[in-house]
Every structure is written in C-alpha cells, then in structure tokens.
Design a protein around this motif. Structure first.
Motif, short mmCIF file in Angstrom:
data_model
loop_
_atom_site.label_atom_id
_atom_site.label_comp_id
_atom_site.label_asym_id
_atom_site.label_seq_id
_atom_site.Cartn_x
_atom_site.Cartn_y
_atom_site.Cartn_z
N THR A 73 0.83 -1.21 0.00
CA THR A 73 0.00 0.00 0.00
C THR A 73 0.86 1.26 0.00
O THR A 73 0.54 2.24 -0.67
CB THR A 73 -0.92 0.01 1.24
N GLU A 104 -0.96 7.89 -2.48
CA GLU A 104 -1.15 6.69 -1.66
C GLU A 104 -2.32 6.88 -0.70
O GLU A 104 -2.78 7.98 -0.46
CB GLU A 104 0.15 6.36 -0.91
N MET A 105 -2.81 5.78 -0.13
CA MET A 105 -4.04 5.77 0.67
C MET A 105 -3.95 6.72 1.86
O MET A 105 -2.99 6.69 2.63
CB MET A 105 -4.32 4.35 1.16
N THR A 145 -8.37 6.82 6.34
CA THR A 145 -9.28 5.77 5.89
C THR A 145 -9.45 4.69 6.95
O THR A 145 -10.52 4.11 7.09
CB THR A 145 -8.76 5.14 4.59
#
Length: 459
Positions: free
Chosen positions: A353, A374-375, A379
């Motif tokens: 990730t 990137e995430m 989240t």
C-alpha cells in the motif's frame, strides 16, 4: 496471544497465513485482519453483525469503561448516542470551535518557548485544554489543573487496563469473582482504584457544566448545547454524562500521542520540516501565525500531518469488534461471539500500500508527475463501520488539533536533535504495549528554538 507489541506478531501471522488469521484461546475465537479491503468488507459492509464490542472483564466490567462509547456493547444505549452524534456529527457543528483550538495552540507555543524542556507536559496540558473547552466549556488552569490531572490519570489507566493480554481475567473471566485478598488477585485492587478514577473523570466536569447552566454563565460547549433548556430523566442524564466523557476519553490520549509523534518526526526528519516551513513562509508570511483558513493553501503541511498519523500509528490495534451472528466470509466460517481485531499498524505499514513504509515521506500524499497518491491514513486510523470515531469531523483536523499544532509550531520553531555533553542524541523509535501508543519520555528529547526574533514576537 502476544502481550508485548501484539501488532508485530499479528503482522507475522498475516505474512504466514494471509489477510485473515484465527487463534483460539480457551474457547474464545479471535480473528485478526491484516487487510484494509477485508476489514471494510467485514466491518463496514456487514456492520449490522460486526458492530458489537466484547466485554473485557478488566477494563469494561471491573473498571467500568463499558459506560463509554469505545467499549459500550451494541444495543439501546449505543443507539441512544445518536443524540451525541447529532451534536458533533457534522462539519458545521464543529467548525465553530476552531477558534478555541487556535487560541489554545497559541498558548502552547508560549509555554514551549518559555520551557522547551517540558514539552511532554505542555502537549498533555494543551490537548486536555482543547477537549475540555469544546466538550464541557471548561477553561483549564495554567498549572496543575485538577481536571487535567484527573483525566490524564484515568486515560493512562484505561490504556493499561484494555491492552490485549495484559490481564489474565480477560482470558479467564471467572477470575473476576475472586476476592481481593486471594493470592494473585492484585488486579482486583487495581480495578477498584481505577474504577474510582474513571467515575470521577465522568462526573466532575459534567457537574461543572450543570452548575454553570444553573448560574446562567455556561459557555458554549457540546455538553451545554445538549443540556440547555432540557430536562433529562435520571437515565438520560447518566447517558449524557458518559457520552461526553467518551468525547474526552476518545480524544485526549490520541491527540497527545499524535503530537508526540509530530515532534519526534520533526526531530528525526529535518528535510520534511524545512519543506513545510518553506511552504508556510511563502503562503502565510512572517507577520502572522497560520490558522485553519490556510489549511487548503498548505498542501505539504497537510500531507506532513497525514504522514505523522501513518508513520507512528496512534492506535496500532483497534478495540476488538464482536460478531453477533454466525457468518461466512470469503469461504471462512466466523462463529458468533468471535472477536475481530483489525491490525491497523500493518494496514498503515503495508509495503503493498505504501512505498518504503518505514520512511517518513509526506510527498506520498501529494499528486506529482502523474504519480498516484497513496491511501489516506484517515481511511483506517479512526476505525471501521458503526464503531468509527464518533468525533470524526473533529478528528478530521488530524486527531483533533494535530494540523494546527503542526502549522503553528513549524511557523515559529526549529526542531532538532538535542545535544548533551557535546553529544548529539538521536531518539529511538519504540512503541509501548498499551491500546494507545506513547512516545517514551527519553525519546522526546529534542532541541526547540524560535526561528527568529519575529517568531518570538508572534508567539
């Protein structure tokens, strides 16, 4: 079950067995999730059966934290807390408190300027001051505030009492019935002491608000907004009291942990600090301090705050969810009553990730040269499903006041490694084993100096 840094053992299980791991301890099924996708599919999409929390005999029953939202079983009391969500559950509802965060952060800067060697005390004081003003309209004393001291003590005890594997009674609940005098029952004496602290933490500030309302002098706060002009039943009064105690319990230590991580990161990664300072200097200029109105104009500073959340995970393993019905997920049988633990630490350090997850790199969250962002760590770092942080809109300031602390602190301070006896001290990154991560005192040794005479004047 691992007692020391369980997220690291859970990560090894994930590498060996996949996204879903299972362990059985004395008949209790425990499911560990090492994948964001799996956690969302189970805890978000099937939230009707994955939203209960386990009764942890030590923390929940003996100490009594099951009255607060974080450890409350799913049911009528939990659903009543929708009233709580109505008060704080929108961006408009919380934006009116931005000036409080800015005022208290300015006071934080002044304390750090005067006594930089007491950084830890200043961080704790400011986090408590912001949350108590927002939740209860209480303005803390400059030194040795009774509510701050009480809450700090209660939250330290809460973290210790809820740490996975810390107390045998959580694995063998029948031990809860053992009398205090019985050999090996020292945990019962601890629980009694911690129960009293937890009870005072809930009742004292709530009674303060009621007294202020009765006197007609209550400032605006979440608690006063709910109570003004209403007559609650005894049950409703108790529910409201613990709803707002939950606000402090959920925000105080997470804020402290996040800001500790900020100063630790700035001590270790000077390049990131200099880039954020250059952006602040360009956008804000030297004649004022940053404020929330500047947030959208400071993308690198925003990315740096996100990277602090990712790099040093505030809550490495979420409080376990409990399954209320048998389930089949992706071919796996999940028995009713199973505990489900999301390994948030690995989700935020997964090399599939995040590129080079051990590196502190705010630019991973900036779109540049066609590179995919990137995430966002938010989240997962606020939890999943119906158990997601109820103060999410407050937390969107990146764990309460992390963003404004980042912007204001870097505008006026240079943070670097401390030097003792001519030797530069490099902090060692290490995690505690409680529910909430803390920076050990020795790891927060750093040099904090004003950037200029103008910075001192701003402070």
């Amino acid at each position: 079950m691992p007692r020391i840094k369980p997220w690291l053992t859970f990560t090894e299980w994930g590498k060996k067995y996949g996204d879903i791991s299972h362990v059985e301890v004395l008949g209790q099924h425990i499911i560990v999730l090492n994948s964001v996708k799996t956690a969302m599919e189970m805890l978000d999409k099937k939230s009707t059966i994955y939203s209960d929390h386990p009764v942890l005999p030590m923390c929940s029953e003996l100490v009594g934290w099951n009255l607060t939202l974080g450890l409350l079983p799913y049911g009528d009391r939990f659903r009543w807390y929708k009233n709580f969500h109505r008060v704080i559950g929108s961006r408009a509802a919380v934006d009116i408190y931005n000036p409080i965060e800015e005022i208290e952060t300015r006071r934080f800067l002044k304390r750090v300027l005067m006594t930089p060697d007491q950084l830890q005390a200043h961080v704790r004081h400011t986090a408590g001051a912001i949350i108590l003003r927002i939740s209860h309209g209480y303005e803390v004393k400059e030194n040795d505030d009774p509510f701050i001291n009480l809450a700090d003590r209660a939250m330290d005890q809460a973290s210790r009492s809820s740490a996975p594997g810390a107390f045998l009674v959580d694995t063998m609940p029948f031990l809860a019935r053992v009398p205090e005098w019985f050999p090996g029952a020292g945990f019962k004496r601890l629980a009694r002491e911690w129960y009293e602290t937890r009870e005072q933490m809930g009742t004292a500030p709530y009674q303060f608000v009621k007294d202020q309302i009765a006197a007609g002098i209550a400032p605006v706060s979440f608690t006063s907004n709910l109570l003004e002009g209403r007559v609650l039943s005894a049950e409703g009064d108790n529910l409201a009291m613990w709803a707002f105690a939950s606000l402090y319990a959920g925000g105080a230590d997470t804020t402290v942990s996040a800001i500790y991580s900020l100063f630790l990161a700035m001590t270790l990664f000077l390049d990131a600090q200099k880039k954020a300072q250059a952006e602040i200097d360009l956008v804000v200029g030297p004649d004022r301090l940053p404020s929330f109105v500047d947030r959208e104009s400071l993308p690198y500073t925003e990315a740096l705050a996100k990277e602090v959340l990712r790099w040093n995970t505030v809550i490495p393993t979420a409080i376990p969810h409990r399954v209320t019905e048998n389930d089949i997920h992706d071919g796996y049988y999940i028995p009713k009553g199973s505990l489900v633990i999301p390994n948030i630490w690995f989700m935020l350090n997964n090399p599939q990730t995040y590129a080079d997850p051990s590196q502190f790199n705010p630019e991973r969250f900036l779109a540049k040269d066609g590179k995919e962002v990137e995430m966002d760590p938010r989240t997962v770092c606020f939890g999943f499903g119906r158990r997601i942080c109820p103060a999410l809109h407050l937390a969107d300031a990146s764990v309460w006041n992390l963003w404004i602390s980042t912007a204001m602190s870097l505008a006026v301070f240079d943070i670097s490694k401390a030097i003792e006896n001519g030797v530069e001290i490099t902090p060692e990154l290490d995690h505690s084993s409680g529910t909430i991560w803390y920076v050990p005192p020795q790891a927060l040794k750093c040099s904090i100096k004003p950037r200029s005479a103008k910075a001192i004047a701003l402070i």
